[in-house]
Design an enzyme around this catalytic site. Structure first.
Site, PDB file in Angstrom:
ATOM      1  N   ASP A  36       7.587  45.630  40.404  1.00  0.00           N
ATOM      2  CA  ASP A  36       6.969  44.372  40.853  1.00  0.00           C
ATOM      3  C   ASP A  36       7.937  43.218  41.080  1.00  0.00           C
ATOM      4  O   ASP A  36       7.498  42.091  41.316  1.00  0.00           O
ATOM      5  CB  ASP A  36       5.884  43.904  39.854  1.00  0.00           C
ATOM      6  CG  ASP A  36       4.617  44.735  39.983  1.00  0.00           C
ATOM      7  OD1 ASP A  36       4.482  45.441  40.999  1.00  0.00           O
ATOM      8  OD2 ASP A  36       3.776  44.670  39.070  1.00  0.00           O
ATOM      9  N   HIS A 241      38.074  43.563  43.670  1.00  0.00           N
ATOM     10  CA  HIS A 241      36.622  43.352  43.760  1.00  0.00           C
ATOM     11  C   HIS A 241      35.984  43.103  42.390  1.00  0.00           C
ATOM     12  O   HIS A 241      34.817  43.436  42.161  1.00  0.00           O
ATOM     13  CB  HIS A 241      35.943  44.536  44.460  1.00  0.00           C
ATOM     14  CG  HIS A 241      36.216  44.571  45.926  1.00  0.00           C
ATOM     15  ND1 HIS A 241      36.011  45.676  46.702  1.00  0.00           N
ATOM     16  CD2 HIS A 241      36.704  43.620  46.761  1.00  0.00           C
ATOM     17  CE1 HIS A 241      36.351  45.416  47.958  1.00  0.00           C
ATOM     18  NE2 HIS A 241      36.777  44.168  48.012  1.00  0.00           N
ATOM     19  N   ASP A 258      36.923  33.488  43.553  1.00  0.00           N
ATOM     20  CA  ASP A 258      36.608  33.716  44.960  1.00  0.00           C
ATOM     21  C   ASP A 258      35.103  33.570  45.066  1.00  0.00           C
ATOM     22  O   ASP A 258      34.354  34.467  44.656  1.00  0.00           O
ATOM     23  CB  ASP A 258      37.072  35.120  45.377  1.00  0.00           C
ATOM     24  CG  ASP A 258      36.849  35.406  46.856  1.00  0.00           C
ATOM     25  OD1 ASP A 258      36.086  34.662  47.513  1.00  0.00           O
ATOM     26  OD2 ASP A 258      37.427  36.398  47.347  1.00  0.00           O
ATOM     27  N   ASP A 269      33.649  30.975  52.229  1.00  0.00           N
ATOM     28  CA  ASP A 269      34.379  32.017  51.491  1.00  0.00           C
ATOM     29  C   ASP A 269      35.713  31.412  51.057  1.00  0.00           C
ATOM     30  O   ASP A 269      36.634  31.306  51.867  1.00  0.00           O
ATOM     31  CB  ASP A 269      34.577  33.227  52.420  1.00  0.00           C
ATOM     32  CG  ASP A 269      35.280  34.387  51.739  1.00  0.00           C
ATOM     33  OD1 ASP A 269      35.479  34.335  50.509  1.00  0.00           O
ATOM     34  OD2 ASP A 269      35.626  35.352  52.451  1.00  0.00           O
ATOM     35  N   HIS A 352      45.886  43.778  50.915  1.00  0.00           N
ATOM     36  CA  HIS A 352      44.743  43.545  51.809  1.00  0.00           C
ATOM     37  C   HIS A 352      45.171  42.733  53.023  1.00  0.00           C
ATOM     38  O   HIS A 352      46.292  42.254  53.090  1.00  0.00           O
ATOM     39  CB  HIS A 352      43.570  42.900  51.056  1.00  0.00           C
ATOM     40  CG  HIS A 352      43.871  41.563  50.419  1.00  0.00           C
ATOM     41  ND1 HIS A 352      43.918  40.386  51.139  1.00  0.00           N
ATOM     42  CD2 HIS A 352      44.120  41.214  49.126  1.00  0.00           C
ATOM     43  CE1 HIS A 352      44.176  39.387  50.318  1.00  0.00           C
ATOM     44  NE2 HIS A 352      44.319  39.853  49.090  1.00  0.00           N
ATOM     45  N   HIS A 356      39.437  37.604  57.924  1.00  0.00           N
ATOM     46  CA  HIS A 356      38.311  38.284  58.570  1.00  0.00           C
ATOM     47  C   HIS A 356      37.434  37.218  59.195  1.00  0.00           C
ATOM     48  O   HIS A 356      37.468  36.058  58.787  1.00  0.00           O
ATOM     49  CB  HIS A 356      37.514  39.115  57.541  1.00  0.00           C
ATOM     50  CG  HIS A 356      37.080  38.339  56.326  1.00  0.00           C
ATOM     51  ND1 HIS A 356      35.971  37.528  56.315  1.00  0.00           N
ATOM     52  CD2 HIS A 356      37.624  38.225  55.082  1.00  0.00           C
ATOM     53  CE1 HIS A 356      35.845  36.968  55.118  1.00  0.00           C
ATOM     54  NE2 HIS A 356      36.840  37.356  54.344  1.00  0.00           N
ATOM     55  N   HIS A 363      31.675  38.778  55.789  1.00  0.00           N
ATOM     56  CA  HIS A 363      32.538  39.566  56.680  1.00  0.00           C
ATOM     57  C   HIS A 363      31.753  39.634  57.979  1.00  0.00           C
ATOM     58  O   HIS A 363      30.903  40.504  58.152  1.00  0.00           O
ATOM     59  CB  HIS A 363      32.821  40.952  56.100  1.00  0.00           C
ATOM     60  CG  HIS A 363      33.723  40.898  54.896  1.00  0.00           C
ATOM     61  ND1 HIS A 363      34.106  41.995  54.195  1.00  0.00           N
ATOM     62  CD2 HIS A 363      34.322  39.848  54.269  1.00  0.00           C
ATOM     63  CE1 HIS A 363      34.905  41.638  53.184  1.00  0.00           C
ATOM     64  NE2 HIS A 363      35.041  40.337  53.218  1.00  0.00           N
ATOM     65  N   GLU A 394      43.652  34.260  53.805  1.00  0.00           N
ATOM     66  CA  GLU A 394      43.583  34.537  52.377  1.00  0.00           C
ATOM     67  C   GLU A 394      44.664  35.468  51.844  1.00  0.00           C
ATOM     68  O   GLU A 394      44.371  36.561  51.358  1.00  0.00           O
ATOM     69  CB  GLU A 394      42.200  35.098  52.022  1.00  0.00           C
ATOM     70  CG  GLU A 394      41.729  36.268  52.897  1.00  0.00           C
ATOM     71  CD  GLU A 394      40.370  36.793  52.424  1.00  0.00           C
ATOM     72  OE1 GLU A 394      40.242  37.119  51.229  1.00  0.00           O
ATOM     73  OE2 GLU A 394      39.443  36.863  53.249  1.00  0.00           O
ATOM     74  N   TYR A 398      49.450  40.247  43.717  1.00  0.00           N
ATOM     75  CA  TYR A 398      48.814  40.823  42.530  1.00  0.00           C
ATOM     76  C   TYR A 398      49.841  41.725  41.852  1.00  0.00           C
ATOM     77  O   TYR A 398      50.294  42.694  42.465  1.00  0.00           O
ATOM     78  CB  TYR A 398      47.570  41.628  42.940  1.00  0.00           C
ATOM     79  CG  TYR A 398      46.709  40.868  43.930  1.00  0.00           C
ATOM     80  CD1 TYR A 398      45.728  39.979  43.495  1.00  0.00           C
ATOM     81  CD2 TYR A 398      46.925  40.998  45.309  1.00  0.00           C
ATOM     82  CE1 TYR A 398      44.968  39.251  44.415  1.00  0.00           C
ATOM     83  CE2 TYR A 398      46.178  40.283  46.225  1.00  0.00           C
ATOM     84  CZ  TYR A 398      45.199  39.412  45.776  1.00  0.00           C
ATOM     85  OH  TYR A 398      44.462  38.689  46.684  1.00  0.00           O
ATOM     86  N   ARG A 415      45.339  34.457  44.672  1.00  0.00           N
ATOM     87  CA  ARG A 415      44.911  34.448  46.076  1.00  0.00           C
ATOM     88  C   ARG A 415      44.517  33.012  46.410  1.00  0.00           C
ATOM     89  O   ARG A 415      43.980  32.303  45.551  1.00  0.00           O
ATOM     90  CB  ARG A 415      43.729  35.406  46.324  1.00  0.00           C
ATOM     91  CG  ARG A 415      43.225  35.379  47.754  1.00  0.00           C
ATOM     92  CD  ARG A 415      42.315  36.567  48.146  1.00  0.00           C
ATOM     93  NE  ARG A 415      41.074  36.643  47.408  1.00  0.00           N
ATOM     94  CZ  ARG A 415      40.834  37.500  46.422  1.00  0.00           C
ATOM     95  NH1 ARG A 415      41.754  38.366  46.054  1.00  0.00           N
ATOM     96  NH2 ARG A 415      39.674  37.498  45.806  1.00  0.00           N
ATOM     97  N   GLU A 417      42.422  31.131  49.538  1.00  0.00           N
ATOM     98  CA  GLU A 417      41.614  31.469  50.717  1.00  0.00           C
ATOM     99  C   GLU A 417      40.918  30.241  51.272  1.00  0.00           C
ATOM    100  O   GLU A 417      40.227  29.529  50.545  1.00  0.00           O
ATOM    101  CB  GLU A 417      40.555  32.522  50.339  1.00  0.00           C
ATOM    102  CG  GLU A 417      39.602  32.841  51.480  1.00  0.00           C
ATOM    103  CD  GLU A 417      38.653  33.994  51.171  1.00  0.00           C
ATOM    104  OE1 GLU A 417      38.325  34.204  49.988  1.00  0.00           O
ATOM    105  OE2 GLU A 417      38.225  34.657  52.134  1.00  0.00           O
TER     106      GLU A 417
END
Ligand code: GLY
Ligand code: MN
Ligand code: MN
Length: 448
Positions: A36, A241, A258, A269, A352, A356, A363, A394, A398, A415, A417
């Site tokens: 529900d 991630h 992020d 972003d 990476h 993008h 994305h 970005e 690491y 990072r 961005e």
């Protein structure tokens, strides 16, 4: 309403140049989370782009046949006072038709009967096959019901186009209204990052900084985060991630956030990395300045006429040089800067891409390579930037604990961005309000 009707008119024109046909564009289904309880509803981006309509159970149909008056049709839920008492207002077809500017509107239950009629003698179908199994089956049924009329002289669509290809290209170029929303979304997110910086102190947990972000998003009218927020402290910042969890923010560690809000269907972003205690250590600052310089190099390449990958290539050059300068990469082993780039050794610390497309989806849609560009120079098939495109910038570094890598850098993940709108002369950083230099971040954090 005007921008939505204009977009539908533009799509119809493009369908006609491809020989005409019927387009079917559904919104997203509601999805059950558990008994529900639904997941928060989010309409489909293509559907919304063409309608501005946010109710579930709706389909847009566009009829574009040579020599005939084009037709825009909305199928949606009927009014239902009983359901409206429980779940809220439904426009119903008649009110939706007027408010959203369609030529016609019908109850969603009429889709089966109407579509068999509308697809008769249509030269082509414009539809995103494979994205909705239930609708795919319905479409098959409509086509079959048209084919059985062949002895009566009715023809079924002879070809099918993925309607997303046309829409992706339209969505890649943001109009003034879209830019306004994206600018506002980025402003709200920038303020959320500032708030997180000002709240940070040793002993808090990652989810407590996430709560500050969400508070600021919602307080300023954003409907939801544009994607799951990453709040990663210490070694967690090296997990690309990672999601905000329960790790404790430690004195001397960094925290990488992020996070970006969605505002009226448009995403932001933004990533910022800052010291938990408000002061960068020497090794943290050394790597931070490299990432910042690499971002500046990529931003300088984000202008009309440059290719999509030029920013990435510029960032990689600065990052790779920084890796050699700091000893992250040992030049005795990896050779010169050009060797590091040619052999991809920098990927140990930067794995990476630098950007993008950004828009309704974080994305966002739009081709990164293009036929025209590839034909002009097969070595460089990447899309040439044009005003109205929005891309993230970005870069990051690491450092996982590894033999041969100076231990002072272990577990640092950074990072930075931003969201860049390509303008006539360069780019406009929509997220410029988020503190970014070492001096700005330390100054904001001193105000805690
Ligand atoms: N937040 C997703 C990304 O940076 O691509
Ligand atoms: Mn991001
Ligand atoms: Mn991003």
């Amino acid at each position: 309403m005007k921008s939505y009707t204009n977009r539908r008119a533009s799509l119809i024109q493009q369908m006609l140049t491809k020989g005409g046909g019927v387009a079917i564009i559904p919104t997203a289904p509601e999805v059950m989370r558990n008994s529900d309880a639904d997941y928060p509803y989010r309409h489909d981006s293509y559907f919304y782009y063409l309608s501005g309509f946010t109710e579930p159970e709706a389909v847009i149909v566009l009829v574009a046949i040579q020599g005939k008056q084009p037709q825009t049709i909305l199928f949606c839920r009927e009014k239902n006072l009983e359901r409206e008492i429980w779940d809220g207002y439904r426009h119903g077809p008649e009110a939706a038709r007027t408010e959203f500017g369609f030529d016609a509107a019908h109850p969603i239950a009429a889709l089966d009967s109407e579509m068999s009629r509308l697809l008769a003698d249509a030269p082509a179908l414009f539809y995103a096959l494979g994205s909705d199994a239930k609708l795919d089956a319905q479409v098959q049924g409509w086509l079959a019901s048209v084919r059985v009329q062949s002895r009566a002289g009715v023809t079924a669509p002879a070809s099918a186009h993925d309607v997303r290809c046309l829409l992706n290209e339209m969505r890649l170029f943001k109009d003034a209204g879209e830019v306004g929303l994206m600018r506002r979304a980025a402003e709200i997110s920038s303020q959320a990052h500032r708030r997180a910086m000002q709240t940070s102190r040793p002993g808090l947990r990652e989810y407590q900084l996430e709560a500050e972000l969400l508070h600021e998003f919602r307080r300023q009218g954003s409907q939801a985060p544009a994607y799951g927020s990453i709040v990663a402290t210490g070694a967690n910042a090296c997990v690309l991630h990672y999601r905000a969890s329960d790790a404790i923010l430690k004195d001397g560690d960094l925290v990488l956030i992020d996070a970006g809000c969605e505002l009226d269907s448009y995403a932001s972003d933004i990533t910022r990395t800052f010291p938990v205690n408000g002061i960068f250590s020497g090794p943290q600052k050394a790597l931070y300045e490299i990432v910042l310089a690499s971002q500046a190099a990529a931003i300088a390449e984000t202008r009309p006429g440059q290719r999509f990958m030029d920013g990435h290539d510029a960032a990689v050059r600065v990052l790779a040089q920084g890796m050699l300068d700091t000893g992250l990469l040992d030049s005795n082993k990896v050779g010169t800067l050009d060797d590091v780039i040619a052999k991809g050794e920098y990927r140990q610390f930067y794995m990476h891409r630098t950007g993008h497309w950004l828009g309704m989806d974080v994305h966002d849609v739009g081709e990164y390579r293009a036929k025209a560009e590839a034909a002009a120079d097969p070595e460089k098939p990447w899309r040439i930037l044009q005003p109205g495109m929005v891309t993230t910038v970005e870069p990051g570094i690491y450092v996982r604990p590894t033999d041969g890598v100076p231990t002072e850098f272990w577990n640092i993940g950074i990072r930075i961005e931003d969201d860049a709108l390509v303008t006539a002369t360069g780019c406009d950083i929509l997220s410029k309000d988020a503190p970014k230099t070492v001096a700005e971040i330390e100054a904001v954090m001193r105000q805690r």
